[in-house]
Motif scaffolding. Sequence first.
Motif, PDB file in Angstrom:
ATOM      1  N   UNK A  87       0.821  -1.208   0.000  1.00 58.06           N
ATOM      2  CA  UNK A  87       0.000   0.000   0.000  1.00 58.06           C
ATOM      3  C   UNK A  87       0.858   1.263   0.000  1.00 58.06           C
ATOM      4  N   UNK A 111      -8.517   4.949  -4.197  1.00 60.58           N
ATOM      5  CA  UNK A 111      -8.616   3.690  -3.460  1.00 60.58           C
ATOM      6  C   UNK A 111      -7.404   3.380  -2.566  1.00 60.58           C
ATOM      7  N   UNK A 112      -6.175   3.419  -3.119  1.00 57.93           N
ATOM      8  CA  UNK A 112      -5.039   3.111  -2.235  1.00 57.93           C
ATOM      9  C   UNK A 112      -4.895   4.098  -1.079  1.00 57.93           C
ATOM     10  N   UNK A 114      -7.440   5.556   0.450  1.00 53.02           N
ATOM     11  CA  UNK A 114      -8.453   5.166   1.438  1.00 53.02           C
ATOM     12  C   UNK A 114      -7.919   3.995   2.264  1.00 53.02           C
ATOM     13  N   UNK A 115      -7.347   2.998   1.573  1.00 49.89           N
ATOM     14  CA  UNK A 115      -6.739   1.869   2.291  1.00 49.89           C
ATOM     15  C   UNK A 115      -5.677   2.381   3.247  1.00 49.89           C
ATOM     16  N   UNK A 116      -4.927   3.375   2.806  1.00 49.48           N
ATOM     17  CA  UNK A 116      -3.831   3.904   3.617  1.00 49.48           C
ATOM     18  C   UNK A 116      -4.286   4.779   4.762  1.00 49.48           C
ATOM     19  N   UNK A 117      -5.594   4.994   4.873  1.00 49.81           N
ATOM     20  CA  UNK A 117      -6.098   5.704   6.033  1.00 49.81           C
ATOM     21  C   UNK A 117      -6.369   7.184   5.832  1.00 49.81           C
ATOM     22  N   UNK A 120     -11.691  10.673   3.063  1.00 54.42           N
ATOM     23  CA  UNK A 120     -12.203  10.723   1.689  1.00 54.42           C
ATOM     24  C   UNK A 120     -11.914  12.078   1.040  1.00 54.42           C
TER      25      UNK A 120
END
Lengths: 246, 212
Positions: A87, A111-112, A114-117, A120
Amino acid sequence: MPKEAIVRTIGVKKSFMLGKVPLHVLKGIDLEILKGEYISIMGPSGSGKTTLFNMIGGLDKPSEGKVYIDEVDIAQLDAYELAWLRCRKIGYIFQTFNLIPVMSALENVMLPMIFGGLSTDDAREKAKALLETVGLGHRVNHKPFELSGGQQQRVAIARALANDPAIILADEPTGNLDLKTGKEIINLLREMNKEKGVSIITATHDLKMLDVSDRVIWIRDGMIERVEDRENITIKVGEVEGEEAG
Amino acid sequence: MEQKKIEKQLSLPLKNAIQMSFRNMRVRFGRAIIITMSILLGIAFLMSVLTGNAFTMSLIHKGPEEIKVLLMADILEVKTRQVWLVSLSLLVCTVGIVNAMLMSVTERSREIGTMKCLGALDKFIVELFLLESLAHGIVGSIAGCLIGILTMTVVYLIQYGGLIIKIFPLGVILKYMLLSILLGTFLAVIGALYPAYVSSKMEPAEAIRREV
């Protein structure tokens, strides 16, 4: 001061079981890739190029030997840490683009993050800026199927850059593109490499790639055949196809 | 060589997950419909049987004497057969869900691989699939319940006429409906567990290369 190595492989071997016969794909690869380098891994299909590439990208673990990414031995990592590495440290670009088909260009790039915290809102701002950088500021809300191959690959590059990775791994990034678009993508990668200082590692047999690479690593039969520096490459471009021994 | 520590968090907020699975269902509408239909049919059958029972009981308690006698006679025998039929139909519907979801996993393997390359944890993938199935379950169960109740009401109306309206066992039917919705949703999620597990265990490099 010598530059820091971002990827190091020490005696990497990999074999797969083909039925009951072990197939030795990589037979001991020692490699050091420095921060900010643009590396091309070249070799015929079946040479172990992709396997080596997966190894460097933390997508696969070696049967023997060690792979260090940013001084972390990937064999020691558990699933969670590997995911984190993918990530935050590595951006992937694929031959087939692999955008998520149900999401717009903007959402794909978000997307990455969002995965990374990232929140939005922050992710959206950053994704917009990234798409702007790759020249797609006007198409942020288009779905992948509404974009041309070259544009999809640009989105993929923006997505790969999303979490400011140390490495971008590009597997045949120009394989599905025509000559001109391929060249544009290569130049864009080179630009990002210079601007953001991200190391770029491509597996390719696109000779256009030679022009921009700092080093070219030739793989044959699971071994490094030769490593060429940039100064020597330009001279060889003309004869590269006929040349066997290097 | 000193190992650097990896300690940062990876996350997929529920809001984003719901958004993603909703998007998925909209785009792959055909598959969503098939899975929902599978639950719908199973639950519609269950609910029609339950509604029928509720009517029968209501008729026995509140209906005229001659109907009471008629119904009492075969109520026990019918009940055992019903249990078998309903269990079987729900089993078939669950297997249908597993099958449809497995296909959906294969279809999406490249997407799953890509997400993993972008840093998705196994549990994110499971979460996405379960959320989708949850939605299928809720929608399918509610629709199935309504269809079941409606059909049975029509059937009893034809058989017994206006009497049915008078003795309509609303409370019991609502209770059955709630149970059916819970059961349908539960089965949908159970059916998705294995496919979701399979998808989350895919190796990213392999999943991306797999041609569908």
